[in-house]
Design a protein around this motif. Structure first.
Motif, PDB file in Angstrom:
ATOM      1  N   PRO A  67       0.778  -1.248   0.000  1.00 28.30           N
ATOM      2  CA  PRO A  67       0.000   0.000   0.000  1.00 28.30           C
ATOM      3  C   PRO A  67       0.808   1.296   0.000  1.00 28.30           C
ATOM      4  CG  PRO A  67       0.094  -0.885   2.224  1.00 28.30           C
ATOM      5  CD  PRO A  67       0.812  -1.869   1.341  1.00 28.30           C
ATOM      6  N   THR A  68       2.081   1.271  -0.435  1.00 31.34           N
ATOM      7  CA  THR A  68       2.779   2.537  -0.648  1.00 31.34           C
ATOM      8  C   THR A  68       1.985   3.370  -1.658  1.00 31.34           C
ATOM      9  OG1 THR A  68       4.872   1.376  -0.305  1.00 31.34           O
ATOM     10  CG2 THR A  68       4.986   3.571  -1.265  1.00 31.34           C
ATOM     11  N   PRO A  69       1.766   4.664  -1.383  1.00 31.32           N
ATOM     12  CA  PRO A  69       0.848   5.460  -2.217  1.00 31.32           C
ATOM     13  C   PRO A  69       1.184   5.529  -3.695  1.00 31.32           C
ATOM     14  CG  PRO A  69       1.295   6.601  -0.162  1.00 31.32           C
ATOM     15  CD  PRO A  69       2.199   5.404  -0.191  1.00 31.32           C
ATOM     16  N   GLY A  70       2.478   5.583  -4.061  1.00 28.43           N
ATOM     17  CA  GLY A  70       2.843   5.722  -5.466  1.00 28.43           C
ATOM     18  C   GLY A  70       2.291   4.608  -6.344  1.00 28.43           C
ATOM     19  N   PRO A  71       2.609   3.339  -6.040  1.00 25.65           N
ATOM     20  CA  PRO A  71       2.075   2.244  -6.852  1.00 25.65           C
ATOM     21  C   PRO A  71       0.552   2.170  -6.839  1.00 25.65           C
ATOM     22  CG  PRO A  71       3.910   1.491  -5.518  1.00 25.65           C
ATOM     23  CD  PRO A  71       3.591   2.874  -5.055  1.00 25.65           C
ATOM     24  N   ILE A  72      -0.069   2.473  -5.691  1.00 24.53           N
ATOM     25  CA  ILE A  72      -1.536   2.477  -5.635  1.00 24.53           C
ATOM     26  C   ILE A  72      -2.095   3.511  -6.592  1.00 24.53           C
ATOM     27  CG2 ILE A  72      -3.536   3.054  -4.197  1.00 24.53           C
ATOM     28  CD1 ILE A  72      -2.174   1.836  -1.849  1.00 24.53           C
ATOM     29  N   ALA A  73      -1.523   4.718  -6.550  1.00 20.25           N
ATOM     30  CA  ALA A  73      -2.004   5.799  -7.407  1.00 20.25           C
ATOM     31  C   ALA A  73      -1.828   5.441  -8.875  1.00 20.25           C
ATOM     32  CB  ALA A  73      -1.258   7.090  -7.078  1.00 20.25           C
ATOM     33  N   ILE A  97       0.259  14.171  -0.845  1.00 22.18           N
ATOM     34  CA  ILE A  97       0.338  13.060  -1.805  1.00 22.18           C
ATOM     35  C   ILE A  97      -0.982  12.907  -2.546  1.00 22.18           C
ATOM     36  CG2 ILE A  97       0.630  10.558  -2.026  1.00 22.18           C
ATOM     37  CD1 ILE A  97       2.431  10.755   0.493  1.00 22.18           C
ATOM     38  N   LEU A  98      -2.091  12.995  -1.798  1.00 18.89           N
ATOM     39  CA  LEU A  98      -3.409  12.877  -2.413  1.00 18.89           C
ATOM     40  C   LEU A  98      -3.633  13.964  -3.456  1.00 18.89           C
ATOM     41  CD1 LEU A  98      -5.692  12.023   0.649  1.00 18.89           C
ATOM     42  CD2 LEU A  98      -5.250  10.569  -1.321  1.00 18.89           C
ATOM     43  N   VAL A 103      -1.352  15.834  -5.063  1.00 24.46           N
ATOM     44  CA  VAL A 103      -0.466  15.680  -6.215  1.00 24.46           C
ATOM     45  C   VAL A 103      -0.966  14.545  -7.108  1.00 24.46           C
ATOM     46  CG1 VAL A 103       1.854  15.025  -6.944  1.00 24.46           C
ATOM     47  CG2 VAL A 103       1.562  16.653  -5.082  1.00 24.46           C
ATOM     48  N   THR A 104      -1.426  13.466  -6.475  1.00 24.70           N
ATOM     49  CA  THR A 104      -1.979  12.344  -7.231  1.00 24.70           C
ATOM     50  C   THR A 104      -3.192  12.778  -8.038  1.00 24.70           C
ATOM     51  OG1 THR A 104      -1.203  10.771  -5.562  1.00 24.70           O
ATOM     52  CG2 THR A 104      -2.934  10.026  -7.046  1.00 24.70           C
ATOM     53  N   ALA A 105      -4.082  13.534  -7.398  1.00 25.52           N
ATOM     54  CA  ALA A 105      -5.276  14.023  -8.090  1.00 25.52           C
ATOM     55  C   ALA A 105      -4.903  14.956  -9.235  1.00 25.52           C
ATOM     56  CB  ALA A 105      -6.198  14.731  -7.098  1.00 25.52           C
ATOM     57  N   ALA A 106      -3.874  15.777  -9.032  1.00 26.14           N
ATOM     58  CA  ALA A 106      -3.414  16.662 -10.102  1.00 26.14           C
ATOM     59  C   ALA A 106      -2.889  15.852 -11.280  1.00 26.14           C
ATOM     60  CB  ALA A 106      -2.322  17.599  -9.570  1.00 26.14           C
ATOM     61  N   GLY A 107      -2.182  14.757 -10.983  1.00 24.44           N
ATOM     62  CA  GLY A 107      -1.731  13.869 -12.054  1.00 24.44           C
ATOM     63  C   GLY A 107      -2.904  13.280 -12.822  1.00 24.44           C
ATOM     64  N   GLY A 108      -3.994  12.970 -12.095  1.00 26.03           N
ATOM     65  CA  GLY A 108      -5.206  12.494 -12.752  1.00 26.03           C
ATOM     66  C   GLY A 108      -5.811  13.547 -13.663  1.00 26.03           C
ATOM     67  N   VAL A 109      -5.730  14.805 -13.251  1.00 27.39           N
ATOM     68  CA  VAL A 109      -6.231  15.912 -14.082  1.00 27.39           C
ATOM     69  C   VAL A 109      -5.437  15.993 -15.386  1.00 27.39           C
ATOM     70  CG1 VAL A 109      -6.418  18.429 -14.256  1.00 27.39           C
ATOM     71  CG2 VAL A 109      -7.131  17.268 -12.158  1.00 27.39           C
ATOM     72  N   LEU A 110      -4.116  15.911 -15.283  1.00 25.43           N
ATOM     73  CA  LEU A 110      -3.275  15.980 -16.481  1.00 25.43           C
ATOM     74  C   LEU A 110      -3.611  14.835 -17.438  1.00 25.43           C
ATOM     75  CD1 LEU A 110      -0.987  17.334 -18.015  1.00 25.43           C
ATOM     76  CD2 LEU A 110       0.642  15.964 -16.693  1.00 25.43           C
ATOM     77  N   GLY A 111      -3.793  13.646 -16.880  1.00 25.55           N
ATOM     78  CA  GLY A 111      -4.154  12.513 -17.717  1.00 25.55           C
ATOM     79  C   GLY A 111      -5.499  12.697 -18.396  1.00 25.55           C
ATOM     80  N   LYS A 112      -6.467  13.264 -17.668  1.00 30.48           N
ATOM     81  CA  LYS A 112      -7.797  13.501 -18.235  1.00 30.48           C
ATOM     82  C   LYS A 112      -7.743  14.549 -19.337  1.00 30.48           C
ATOM     83  CE  LYS A 112     -12.334  12.990 -18.155  1.00 30.48           C
ATOM     84  NZ  LYS A 112     -12.990  11.716 -18.506  1.00 30.48           N
ATOM     85  N   VAL A 113      -6.937  15.591 -19.131  1.00 23.98           N
ATOM     86  CA  VAL A 113      -6.785  16.622 -20.160  1.00 23.98           C
ATOM     87  C   VAL A 113      -6.176  16.016 -21.419  1.00 23.98           C
ATOM     88  CG1 VAL A 113      -5.494  18.708 -20.788  1.00 23.98           C
ATOM     89  CG2 VAL A 113      -6.668  18.580 -18.578  1.00 23.98           C
ATOM     90  N   ILE A 114      -5.126  15.204 -21.236  1.00 20.54           N
ATOM     91  CA  ILE A 114      -4.478  14.574 -22.392  1.00 20.54           C
ATOM     92  C   ILE A 114      -5.462  13.689 -23.150  1.00 20.54           C
ATOM     93  CG2 ILE A 114      -2.721  12.880 -23.067  1.00 20.54           C
ATOM     94  CD1 ILE A 114      -1.014  13.961 -20.746  1.00 20.54           C
ATOM     95  N   SER A 115      -6.229  12.900 -22.419  1.00 21.82           N
ATOM     96  CA  SER A 115      -7.178  11.990 -23.076  1.00 21.82           C
ATOM     97  C   SER A 115      -8.321  12.741 -23.751  1.00 21.82           C
ATOM     98  CB  SER A 115      -7.736  10.988 -22.058  1.00 21.82           C
ATOM     99  OG  SER A 115      -8.501  11.646 -21.059  1.00 21.82           O
TER     100      SER A 115
END
Length: 463
Positions: free
Chosen positions: A172-178, A323-324, A326-338
């Motif tokens: 459950p380390t956050p990086g791999p989970i995210a 961490i949460l 930053v993770t959510a921001a990464g999700g935003v970038l992915g959604k914008v790209i898609s």
């Protein structure tokens, strides 16, 4: 915007994001969110929803794209990250992490102290952050230096390697989970954990031999402080009073794994009815980790520290919060790209990416890691970028997607240097100068990342 100009805009956006985080010291959350917004505007995502004649939404507006990317990430992994971090905090507080370390020493034996330290770090870092894990286990490292006469540097790098490998590979380390959640395999954490353990083999071997080698080349400043070291170790054990027994120490980690395994087995066996529903419910990552947390609370109660539970939870939330986000921001970038036309363009011109394949997420994560320092930021950001590209890269199946998660983790180890807090933890607690840190920790993490990627590539040929 479409075609090659969009690809160029994307590359420029990533470079600007790296510069904002590393050079101008802008918080990763703000940097990623700002770049996502700018990329969305440049790419031509409409400002408001585009609707059909009957009122149904044809194309989401940029604001809604950002909102969905953010909320979707929280929905899928927020609770899992919080519970995983809370379990780690409890293990830390009750001395269970120390007990796990002692169990590894007894298993490996004192004749192989570097291997004992590495495996100890690997086990402890599954629920505990590598930075915290090094601080927790450093007194044991010092004590073993005293008891065995082994090189302090070899023990430091062995411990650092084991901690780092589990930190980037195994929930459950956050990086791999995210990363798993962002890339669509968040409900199959058992597979991610199993693959993480498998992909640890090459880097564990490489880390062990590098630790033994570098220990003969570099001498730390604490080689002579052995009498003081032994006292510090004994005092640390005394602070916990009585350490928990082996089962209690393992339960918060092993019970969630067992529950997720049973849920997966029930699904594969085609069970139906109430029993299947119960097993599937208990096997979901959120519920499995909640049960693990309950075992942690029982452990905390047995240690007579329930009065500290509120503060432990509060401190965990403070640690996990950044961490949460930053993770959510990464999700935003992915959604914008898609949401742009980039995926269609890449799909139509996929020859190069198909050739790069599994190396693309590794290289991107390595660039982000080296540039801005945080492995978790590198993992979450790369996952958001790679997720829409998985089919193009030939990584669309669940197993190959998990391999992509592992490739991102390998890249996120490559390399640890002066902009990484872990670099300073290892060098400072290992009594090394920055120059020695570059020879040991930086070179060591390069070896770890490359050896892990070699194993991942070999696995990709068969899976």
């Amino acid at each position: 915007m479409t075609g090659l100009p969009l690809i160029i805009a994307f590359i420029i956006a990533i470079v600007l994001m790296i510069l904002a985080i590393s050079k101008f010291k802008i918080h990763p959350f703000l940097a990623i969110m700002a770049i996502s917004l700018i990329l969305g505007l440049v790419a031509g995502i409409p400002l408001t929803n585009v609707t059909e004649a009957d009122g149904t939404v044809k194309t989401l507006g940029l604001a809604n794209v950002i909102g969905q990317g953010f909320s979707g990430t929280f929905t899928s992994i927020g609770i899992v990250i919080i519970l995983g971090a809370l379990i780690g905090t409890i293990l830390e507080k009750t001395g269970a992490a120390l007990k796990l370390a002692d169990m590894v020493i007894h298993l490996v034996g004192k004749n192989h102290p570097e291997l004992a330290m590495e495996l100890m770090g690997w086990v402890v870092s599954i629920p505990v952050f590598c930075d915290s894990g090094f601080v927790i286990l450093n007194p044991i490292r010092k004590a073993l230096v005293n008891r065995t006469g082994t090189s302090s540097v070899a023990m430091s790098i062995g411990l650092s390697s084991g901690l780092y490998i589990a930190h980037v590979f195994i929930p459950p380390t956050p990086g791999p989970i995210a990363a798993a959640s962002t890339m669509g395999v968040g409900n199959n954490l058992l597979l991610v954990m199993g693959m993480g353990a498998l992909c640890s083999v090459f880097p564990l071997i490489a880390g062990y031999f590098f630790a033994k080698h570098i220990g003969t080349k570099v001498t730390a400043n604490d080689e002579a402080n052995q009498n003081e070291v032994h006292k510090t170790y004994e005092e640390l054990v005394a602070e916990y009073g009585k350490l928990p027994n082996g089962f209690n120490a393992l339960a918060p980690i092993i019970v969630p794994i067992i529950l997720m395994a049973i849920g997966s087995i029930a699904s594969m066996a085609g069970l139906t009815g109430t029993i299947n529903s119960i097993l599937q419910f208990l096997g979901t990552p959120i519920i499995a980790l909640a049960v693990g947390t309950v075992f942690g609370i029982i452990q905390l109660s047995g240690a007579g520290k329930m009065n500290e539970f509120y503060e432990l939870t509060n401190e965990t939330l403070k640690t996990v919060g950044p961490i949460l986000f930053v993770t959510a921001a990464g999700g935003v970038l992915g959604k914008v790209i898609s949401s742009t036309d980039m995926i269609n363009y890449i799909t139509q011109n996929a020859t190069l990416l198909e050739k790069i394949g599994i190396f693309f997420p590794f290289l991107l994560a390595a660039i982000l890691k080296t540039a801005q320092g945080s492995s978790t930021v590198a993992i979450t950001t790369t996952a958001g970028i790679v997720a829409p590209l998985l089919p193009v890269l030939g990584l669309g199946s669940p197993v190959r997607t998990v391999l992509a998660v592992m490739a991102i983790g390998a890249g996120a180890m490559t390399v640890s240097h002066a902009n990484d807090s872990y670099f300073w933890v290892v060098t400072n607690f290992g009594a090394m100068t920055p120059e020695q840190g570059y020879k040991t920790q930086t070179v060591g993490t390069l070896i770890l990342g490359v050896s892990a990627m070699v194993e991942i590539f070999i696995l990709s040929l068969f899976l």
